[in-house]
Design an enzyme around this catalytic site. Structure first.
Site, PDB file in Angstrom:
ATOM      1  N   TRP A  73       0.823  -1.208   0.000  1.00 15.66           N
ATOM      2  CA  TRP A  73       0.000   0.000   0.000  1.00 15.66           C
ATOM      3  C   TRP A  73       0.857   1.257   0.000  1.00 15.66           C
ATOM      4  CZ3 TRP A  73      -4.474  -0.671  -1.942  1.00 15.66           C
ATOM      5  CH2 TRP A  73      -5.109  -1.911  -1.794  1.00 15.66           C
TER       6      TRP A  73
ATOM      7  N   ASP B 146      -2.046   6.623   6.461  1.00 20.63           N
ATOM      8  CA  ASP B 146      -3.073   5.711   5.972  1.00 20.63           C
ATOM      9  C   ASP B 146      -3.295   4.673   7.068  1.00 20.63           C
ATOM     10  OD1 ASP B 146      -4.623   3.764   4.814  1.00 20.63           O
ATOM     11  OD2 ASP B 146      -3.353   3.464   3.051  1.00 20.63           O
TER      12      ASP B 146
ATOM     13  N   LYS C  83     -12.615  -2.193   7.117  1.00 21.39           N
ATOM     14  CA  LYS C  83     -11.904  -3.073   8.023  1.00 21.39           C
ATOM     15  C   LYS C  83     -12.451  -2.887   9.449  1.00 21.39           C
ATOM     16  CE  LYS C  83      -8.584  -2.699   4.576  1.00 21.39           C
ATOM     17  NZ  LYS C  83      -8.898  -3.815   3.694  1.00 21.39           N
TER      18      LYS C  83
END
Lengths: 361, 361
Positions: free
Chosen positions: A102, A172, A196
Site C-alpha cells: 500500500w 493511511d 476493516k
C-alpha cells in the site's frame, strides 16, 4: 450454514450486535417509517445519524479541536491522489515511508504530481520490518510525511508514531484505525477506508487539521478538494448514507466495549494467541515479519510445505474458519482479526492450527 | 410508526420487497454465514452478486455490445469533473444544454477544464421548458453534448433524445434512469447516481461506449480514469459492495414487474394522477413547467398562497405523506415518485391534495 468465523482482510467481519440492530431497523428506523437507505440526507433523521457518528468518533479518538472529520467516498486509493493534490501547496516534494504494497501504491500515485522522496524502505528484506526512524532520509521541506501504519497485505504494523519534525504527518490507517490508541494531535491528516474496522465499503473516514485546508491545486475537481467537504460538513453532495449509519452503530458498539483502549488490549490478546500458535509450531508455521513489527490486525504466515496450503484452507473451512487465504501478492495465509473478530474465533483458529500441524507435521 | 409514503427526492423510497429481502439476508447471505457487508469483494459470493447486477442491468436496458457498465463512487457530482476530464481528448470545447440546477453545476465544473458552449438554455423562463432542438447552437467540434434528462429540483424532463450529429451524447440520468425505455446505442455515456431509481447513495452506475475510453488527461488521478475501472470490471479497488447488492435486488424486482417497459407505463399513470390533481384544482395548485416537459419523476408544484405551505406539509405528514417540501432553491412542493413509489401512495397524495384544496380553497 453453521456459524463461521470470517477472517477476510476487508470488507471484513462486523459486530454481530451491529448487524442485528441494522436488521431490526431495516424497514423502519426509530419509528420514522423509513429505512435509513430511504432517508433524505438533509432530513432531520439522517442529520441526527451523521451528527451522532461524528460525535462518537471524536469521543472515541479524543479528536482535539481544530480537526475536521470528513466522511468521503472512493476508498483509500482515492486518497493516494487527494492527499498530494490537496496538501502539496507550493512545495515540490513529499516524503513517504515504503513498507509494503500500500505504501508503494501511495508512492506511485504521488509521483504523478510531485517529487517523492522515499525516506526509508524495507523492500530489501521483503518488508519484514519498519526501518529504524533514525536512518530515515527526511526532507525538511517536504509538504508532508506519509506512512501506512498497518500493511494489510504484508502483515506489518508500525509500533511507533514518527516524529513530525515540523512536517505534517499523514497516515493511511485503513487497516488499524480504532484498533489502538492514537494521539491525533501528532497528525496533520489520518484517513481510513471503512471496510476493516469501521463499517461497509464505499466510505472513507478522514481527519484533517484545519490549517492544512485551502492548499489544493487550482484545477482540482471540486469533489476532490477537502475544503469542499469540510465547508459542507461532508454534505456537499449526497454522502454514502447507509455506510455512515453502519459506521455510527460500530462506533456505539466500540464505546460500550470500553472504547479504543478496550479494543487495544483485546487486539493484543487476540494477536498474541495466533503468533504464539505460529511460534509454538516448531517451524510448521512461520511468519517472515520481525517480531516488533508483526501486525495485530493481519496475521500473515506460511506453512512449512506450500503443498499443504490447499488442505489447510479446505479443512479450516470445514471447521467454519473462512477467508484465510493470503493476498495473491504475497501468498500463504492471512488471518485478519479486526476489532469485530471475537476472541472465540481467534481461539478456534489457534486450536485448528495446532491440530492441523499435529496431523500433518 | 404507521405506514408512510415517502416522497423524498433522493435518497428515496426503495421497494418494500427489496428491503424485506435485504433484512432477511442481513446476517447470512445464501447460507454463506456472512452478511453481504462482510464479504471480500474478490470472493466468489460477492463476484456472483456484482456479476448478476451487471447482467440484469444489461438485460433491463438492452445494453448493446461495446458498452462497459461501471459501478463507481462519488455521486453525479463527481461525474461533472470526470466526464470532461475523460472525454475531452484533444478537443477544446464541450456542448451543454442548460435546463436547470444540475445542468448549471455540470456547466460550472466543465468550465474549469475547457470552453463550454451552452447550446441552449431555458433560464429565461425559470426552466419551464426544454428549448426546441432546432434552435440549439451546436458546435460540430465539441467533444460531446451533455444534457440532464430529468432535472430533479426543477421538475423538468426531456421528452426526447437529442440527435447525436456525430458528437457523442452524454446524459446525466440520475433521476430518471430505468424509469422509461431508452435506446442506449444513441449515447456515448450515461451516468446516474443510485439514490433515486437504483439503490442506496454512495453508488453511481455508468454506461460508456468503449471507443470513448483512453482519452483521459495524462495527469488525471488514477481513480478518476474510466479506463482504470473498465479494465478491472469495477474492481480496481474495493467498490461500494452493499449498495451494489441492493441495486442488484432492485434490478431483479424491476424484471419481475415487467422491466423498464412496465415501469414506464406505471410511471406515466402515477404522474398523470398528480398533474391531473393540480390541473383540476382550478388554480389552488399550479406548476410552472410547460405541459410537454413535466417530469414523471419529480412533480413540482406550488400552492396559490405560499402561506398555506406549512399547513399543507403538516397535514400531509399527519396523513402519512412525508418529504414533500420542495428544494430550497425553487421552494414550493415536490413529490418525487420514482419507480419504487407505489401507485397507492400517489393516489393517497392526489386525494389529500383534493381534500386540502377543498378545505382551504
Amino acid at each position: 450454514m453453521a456459524k463461521v468465523y470470517n477472517f477476510s482482510a476487508g470488507p471484513a467481519v462486523l459486530p454481530h450486535e451491529v448487524l442485528a440492530q441494522a436488521q431490526s431497523e431495516m424497514l423502519d428506523w426509530h419509528g420514522s417509517g423509513m429505512s435509513v437507505m430511504e432517508m433524505s440526507h438533509r432530513g432531520k433523521e439522517f442529520m441526527e445519524i451523521i451528527h451522532d457518528a461524528e460525535h462518537d468518533l471524536r469521543e472515541l479518538m479524543h479528536v482535539p479541536a481544530g480537526y475536521k472529520v470528513l466522511f468521503l467516498q472512493g476508498g483509500a486509493s482515492m486518497q493516494f491522489s487527494m492527499v498530494p493534490l490537496n496538501l502539496l501547496g507550493d512545495k515540490q516534494s513529499v516524503d513517504i515511508v515504503n513498507t509494503g504494497h500500500w505504501s508503494k501504491l501511495a508512492v506511485k500515485e504521488a509521483r504523478r504530481y510531485c517529487h517523492v522522496n522515499v525516506v526509508a524502505s524495507s523492500e530489501d528484506r521483503n518488508f519484514a520490518y519498519v526501518p529504524a526512524e533514525d536512518t530515515w532520509q527526511r526532507d525538511p521541506n517536504a509538504a508532508y510525511l506519509h506512512y501506512t501504519s498497518n500493511e494489510t497485505i504484508g502483515g506489518l504494523q508500525f509500533p511507533f508514531v514518527p516524529a513530525d519534525q515540523g512536517v505534517p504527518l499523514v497516515c493511511d490507517m485503513s487497516s488499524d484505525f480504532l484498533s489502538r490508541e492514537v494521539d491525533v494531535s501528532k497528525f496533520g491528516l489520518i484517513y481510513a477506508g471503512a471496510q476493516k474496522n469501521i463499517g461497509p465499503s464505499g466510505l472513507v473516514v478522514l481527519l484533517v487539521r484545519e490549517d492544512l485546508l485551502g492548499r489544493a491545486r487550482a484545477d482540482l475537481p471540486t469533489m476532490l478538494n477537502y475544503q469542499t467537504h469540510a465547508a459542507a460538513d461532508s454534505m456537499y453532495n449526497t454522502p454514502a448514507t447507509y455506510p455512515i449509519y453502519i459506521a455510527g452503530l460500530v462506533f456505539k458498539w466500540l464505546k460500550q466495549l470500553g472504547g479504543v483502549k478496550g479494543m487495544e488490549s483485546r487486539n493484543a490478546e487476540k494477536a498474541g494467541l495466533l503468533y504464539h500458535a505460529i511460534e509454538a509450531s516448531e517451524g510448521f508455521y512461520h511468519t517472515h515479519i520481525d517480531a516488533p513489527f508483526r501486525s495485530r490486525m493481519n496475521v500473515v504466515f506460511r506453512l512449512k510445505d506450500d503443498a499443504l496450503e490447499e488442505s489447510f484452507l479446505m479443512e479450516a473451512r470445514k471447521n467454519g474458519l473462512i477467508q484465510l487465504k493470503g493476498h495473491r501478492v504475497v501468498g500463504g495465509m492471512r488471518a485478519s482479526i479486526y476489532n469485530a473478530m471475537p476472541i472465540e474465533g481467534v481461539k478456534a483458529l489457534a486450536n485448528f492450527m495446532q491440530d492441523f500441524a499435529r496431523q500433518h507435521g
